[in-house]
Scaffold this motif. Structure first.
Motif, PDB file in Angstrom:
ATOM      1  N   TYR A   1      64.360 -41.933  61.913  1.00  0.00           N
ATOM      2  CA  TYR A   1      63.783 -40.716  61.383  1.00  0.00           C
ATOM      3  C   TYR A   1      62.340 -40.978  60.980  1.00  0.00           C
ATOM      4  O   TYR A   1      61.964 -42.103  60.665  1.00  0.00           O
ATOM      5  CB  TYR A   1      64.514 -40.267  60.124  1.00  0.00           C
ATOM      6  CG  TYR A   1      65.760 -39.472  60.341  1.00  0.00           C
ATOM      7  CD1 TYR A   1      65.825 -38.466  61.270  1.00  0.00           C
ATOM      8  CD2 TYR A   1      66.870 -39.723  59.564  1.00  0.00           C
ATOM      9  CE1 TYR A   1      66.965 -37.722  61.432  1.00  0.00           C
ATOM     10  CE2 TYR A   1      68.024 -38.991  59.715  1.00  0.00           C
ATOM     11  CZ  TYR A   1      68.062 -37.990  60.651  1.00  0.00           C
ATOM     12  OH  TYR A   1      69.200 -37.256  60.804  1.00  0.00           O
ATOM     13  N   MET A   2      61.580 -39.931  60.948  1.00  0.00           N
ATOM     14  CA  MET A   2      60.227 -39.990  60.416  1.00  0.00           C
ATOM     15  C   MET A   2      60.119 -38.916  59.343  1.00  0.00           C
ATOM     16  O   MET A   2      60.892 -37.971  59.323  1.00  0.00           O
ATOM     17  CB  MET A   2      59.203 -39.734  61.524  1.00  0.00           C
ATOM     18  CG  MET A   2      59.206 -40.773  62.618  1.00  0.00           C
ATOM     19  SD  MET A   2      58.133 -40.317  63.985  1.00  0.00           S
ATOM     20  CE  MET A   2      59.043 -38.972  64.710  1.00  0.00           C
ATOM     21  N   LYS A   3      59.177 -39.093  58.462  1.00  0.00           N
ATOM     22  CA  LYS A   3      58.961 -38.134  57.383  1.00  0.00           C
ATOM     23  C   LYS A   3      57.505 -37.719  57.372  1.00  0.00           C
ATOM     24  O   LYS A   3      56.616 -38.505  57.727  1.00  0.00           O
ATOM     25  CB  LYS A   3      59.293 -38.748  56.012  1.00  0.00           C
ATOM     26  CG  LYS A   3      60.702 -39.247  55.865  1.00  0.00           C
ATOM     27  CD  LYS A   3      61.689 -38.118  55.785  1.00  0.00           C
ATOM     28  CE  LYS A   3      63.081 -38.662  55.512  1.00  0.00           C
ATOM     29  NZ  LYS A   3      64.103 -37.662  55.650  1.00  0.00           N
ATOM     30  N   LEU A   4      57.256 -36.484  56.955  1.00  0.00           N
ATOM     31  CA  LEU A   4      55.908 -36.017  56.696  1.00  0.00           C
ATOM     32  C   LEU A   4      55.818 -35.805  55.194  1.00  0.00           C
ATOM     33  O   LEU A   4      56.522 -34.966  54.631  1.00  0.00           O
ATOM     34  CB  LEU A   4      55.607 -34.713  57.433  1.00  0.00           C
ATOM     35  CG  LEU A   4      54.204 -34.159  57.220  1.00  0.00           C
ATOM     36  CD1 LEU A   4      53.149 -35.124  57.745  1.00  0.00           C
ATOM     37  CD2 LEU A   4      54.048 -32.810  57.892  1.00  0.00           C
ATOM     38  N   VAL A   5      54.996 -36.608  54.550  1.00  0.00           N
ATOM     39  CA  VAL A   5      54.808 -36.533  53.114  1.00  0.00           C
ATOM     40  C   VAL A   5      53.514 -35.779  52.863  1.00  0.00           C
ATOM     41  O   VAL A   5      52.456 -36.156  53.377  1.00  0.00           O
ATOM     42  CB  VAL A   5      54.735 -37.942  52.481  1.00  0.00           C
ATOM     43  CG1 VAL A   5      54.492 -37.845  50.987  1.00  0.00           C
ATOM     44  CG2 VAL A   5      56.006 -38.719  52.771  1.00  0.00           C
ATOM     45  N   THR A   6      53.604 -34.707  52.095  1.00  0.00           N
ATOM     46  CA  THR A   6      52.432 -33.913  51.737  1.00  0.00           C
ATOM     47  C   THR A   6      52.263 -33.992  50.230  1.00  0.00           C
ATOM     48  O   THR A   6      53.197 -33.704  49.486  1.00  0.00           O
ATOM     49  CB  THR A   6      52.609 -32.444  52.164  1.00  0.00           C
ATOM     50  OG1 THR A   6      52.776 -32.394  53.573  1.00  0.00           O
ATOM     51  CG2 THR A   6      51.406 -31.602  51.767  1.00  0.00           C
ATOM     52  N   ALA A   7      51.088 -34.407  49.799  1.00  0.00           N
ATOM     53  CA  ALA A   7      50.800 -34.503  48.367  1.00  0.00           C
ATOM     54  C   ALA A   7      49.617 -33.606  48.041  1.00  0.00           C
ATOM     55  O   ALA A   7      48.619 -33.603  48.763  1.00  0.00           O
ATOM     56  CB  ALA A   7      50.490 -35.941  47.983  1.00  0.00           C
ATOM     57  N   ILE A   8      49.739 -32.845  46.974  1.00  0.00           N
ATOM     58  CA  ILE A   8      48.641 -32.026  46.449  1.00  0.00           C
ATOM     59  C   ILE A   8      48.200 -32.703  45.156  1.00  0.00           C
ATOM     60  O   ILE A   8      48.993 -32.817  44.218  1.00  0.00           O
ATOM     61  CB  ILE A   8      49.091 -30.578  46.157  1.00  0.00           C
ATOM     62  CG1 ILE A   8      49.839 -29.962  47.338  1.00  0.00           C
ATOM     63  CG2 ILE A   8      47.911 -29.731  45.724  1.00  0.00           C
ATOM     64  CD1 ILE A   8      49.030 -29.735  48.568  1.00  0.00           C
ATOM     65  N   ILE A   9      46.950 -33.171  45.124  1.00  0.00           N
ATOM     66  CA  ILE A   9      46.482 -33.956  43.982  1.00  0.00           C
ATOM     67  C   ILE A   9      45.121 -33.468  43.500  1.00  0.00           C
ATOM     68  O   ILE A   9      44.465 -32.670  44.167  1.00  0.00           O
ATOM     69  CB  ILE A   9      46.395 -35.459  44.330  1.00  0.00           C
ATOM     70  CG1 ILE A   9      45.358 -35.691  45.441  1.00  0.00           C
ATOM     71  CG2 ILE A   9      47.763 -36.006  44.725  1.00  0.00           C
ATOM     72  CD1 ILE A   9      45.021 -37.138  45.680  1.00  0.00           C
ATOM     73  N   LYS A  10      44.704 -33.988  42.360  1.00  0.00           N
ATOM     74  CA  LYS A  10      43.363 -33.696  41.847  1.00  0.00           C
ATOM     75  C   LYS A  10      42.340 -34.407  42.732  1.00  0.00           C
ATOM     76  O   LYS A  10      42.554 -35.552  43.139  1.00  0.00           O
ATOM     77  CB  LYS A  10      43.235 -34.160  40.398  1.00  0.00           C
ATOM     78  CG  LYS A  10      44.076 -33.352  39.443  1.00  0.00           C
ATOM     79  CD  LYS A  10      43.888 -33.816  38.012  1.00  0.00           C
ATOM     80  CE  LYS A  10      44.654 -32.891  37.074  1.00  0.00           C
ATOM     81  NZ  LYS A  10      44.443 -33.240  35.667  1.00  0.00           N
ATOM     82  N   PRO A  11      41.220 -33.740  43.035  1.00  0.00           N
ATOM     83  CA  PRO A  11      40.238 -34.311  43.964  1.00  0.00           C
ATOM     84  C   PRO A  11      39.702 -35.685  43.559  1.00  0.00           C
ATOM     85  O   PRO A  11      39.507 -36.549  44.414  1.00  0.00           O
ATOM     86  CB  PRO A  11      39.111 -33.276  43.974  1.00  0.00           C
ATOM     87  CG  PRO A  11      39.777 -31.997  43.604  1.00  0.00           C
ATOM     88  CD  PRO A  11      40.875 -32.379  42.641  1.00  0.00           C
ATOM     89  N   PHE A  12      39.503 -35.936  42.283  1.00  0.00           N
ATOM     90  CA  PHE A  12      38.908 -37.207  41.880  1.00  0.00           C
ATOM     91  C   PHE A  12      39.889 -38.375  42.012  1.00  0.00           C
ATOM     92  O   PHE A  12      39.505 -39.530  41.886  1.00  0.00           O
ATOM     93  CB  PHE A  12      38.336 -37.129  40.453  1.00  0.00           C
ATOM     94  CG  PHE A  12      39.360 -36.987  39.363  1.00  0.00           C
ATOM     95  CD1 PHE A  12      39.911 -38.106  38.771  1.00  0.00           C
ATOM     96  CD2 PHE A  12      39.760 -35.731  38.925  1.00  0.00           C
ATOM     97  CE1 PHE A  12      40.846 -37.990  37.751  1.00  0.00           C
ATOM     98  CE2 PHE A  12      40.684 -35.603  37.912  1.00  0.00           C
ATOM     99  CZ  PHE A  12      41.241 -36.734  37.321  1.00  0.00           C
ATOM    100  N   LYS A  13      41.147 -38.090  42.318  1.00  0.00           N
ATOM    101  CA  LYS A  13      42.146 -39.139  42.506  1.00  0.00           C
ATOM    102  C   LYS A  13      42.312 -39.551  43.969  1.00  0.00           C
ATOM    103  O   LYS A  13      43.086 -40.455  44.280  1.00  0.00           O
ATOM    104  CB  LYS A  13      43.498 -38.668  41.956  1.00  0.00           C
ATOM    105  CG  LYS A  13      43.565 -38.645  40.459  1.00  0.00           C
ATOM    106  CD  LYS A  13      43.311 -40.043  39.931  1.00  0.00           C
ATOM    107  CE  LYS A  13      44.077 -40.373  38.704  1.00  0.00           C
ATOM    108  NZ  LYS A  13      43.961 -41.794  38.362  1.00  0.00           N
ATOM    109  N   LEU A  14      41.579 -38.911  44.880  1.00  0.00           N
ATOM    110  CA  LEU A  14      41.733 -39.181  46.305  1.00  0.00           C
ATOM    111  C   LEU A  14      41.501 -40.646  46.658  1.00  0.00           C
ATOM    112  O   LEU A  14      42.301 -41.248  47.367  1.00  0.00           O
ATOM    113  CB  LEU A  14      40.800 -38.283  47.128  1.00  0.00           C
ATOM    114  CG  LEU A  14      40.812 -38.535  48.642  1.00  0.00           C
ATOM    115  CD1 LEU A  14      42.201 -38.327  49.218  1.00  0.00           C
ATOM    116  CD2 LEU A  14      39.802 -37.639  49.332  1.00  0.00           C
ATOM    117  N   ASP A  15      40.423 -41.242  46.171  1.00  0.00           N
ATOM    118  CA  ASP A  15      40.130 -42.635  46.513  1.00  0.00           C
ATOM    119  C   ASP A  15      41.220 -43.577  46.009  1.00  0.00           C
ATOM    120  O   ASP A  15      41.602 -44.520  46.704  1.00  0.00           O
ATOM    121  CB  ASP A  15      38.774 -43.055  45.955  1.00  0.00           C
ATOM    122  CG  ASP A  15      37.615 -42.461  46.739  1.00  0.00           C
ATOM    123  OD1 ASP A  15      37.822 -42.128  47.930  1.00  0.00           O
ATOM    124  OD2 ASP A  15      36.521 -42.320  46.166  1.00  0.00           O
TER     125      ASP A  15
END
Length: 158
Positions: free
Chosen positions: A46-60
């Motif tokens: 199986y494969m999974k698609l993980v989608t995360a919605i986060i605060k922009p300054f946490k991207l790095d």
């Protein structure tokens, strides 16, 4: 032409005659469905698609954390939205404005099923500030992945 004309149209719903009703049969016999984490018929993981919605300054922080556990690619989209946070008000040139949609970053990661727990843990630790609006993680089954350049499929393509 009348909707119930038997000519070139179906008498049932007015569709062209080449649209035929089909019966779908579900085979639940052993070996004909997904069991566990491997497809019974093909043996593919199986494969999974993980989608995360986060605060922009946490991207790095999240990108580095995913890199450390071996995730090789992510897709990043700038989005706007709100949850329980429901936006806030800002003062601009003496006037108060309601900001309904807050800027967020959406990260999509296609992974093999065995990486799921590590990916969720990496995103959660890196994106957590302990404050409202830290974000959400969504996980869905990914049926197929294809690398366009080589034609590789499944987990080989991710």
């Amino acid at each position: 032409m009348d909707r119930f004309d038997q000519g070139s149209r179906s008498a049932e719903v007015g569709r062209p005659a080449h649209y035929k009703s089909q019966t779908l049969r579900l085979d639940l016999s052993p070996g004909s469905f997904f069991l566990g984490r491997v497809h019974q018929n093909t043996g593919e993981s199986y494969m999974k698609l993980v989608t995360a919605i986060i605060k922009p300054f946490k991207l790095d922080d999240v990108r580095e954390s995913l890199s450390e556990i071996g995730v090789q690619g992510i897709t990043v989209t700038e989005v706007k939205g709100f949850g329980r946070q429901k936006g806030h008000t800002e003062l601009y040139r003496g006037a108060e404005y309601v900001v309904d949609f807050l800027p967020k970053v959406k990260i999509d990661v296609a992974i093999a099923d065995d990486q799921l727990d590590r990916v969720i843990e990496a995103i959660t630790k890196a994106a957590n500030t302990g404050k409202i609006g830290d974000g959400k993680i969504f996980v869905v089954n990914l049926e197929q992945a294809i690398r366009i350049r080589t034609g590789e499929t499944g987990t080989d393509a991710i």
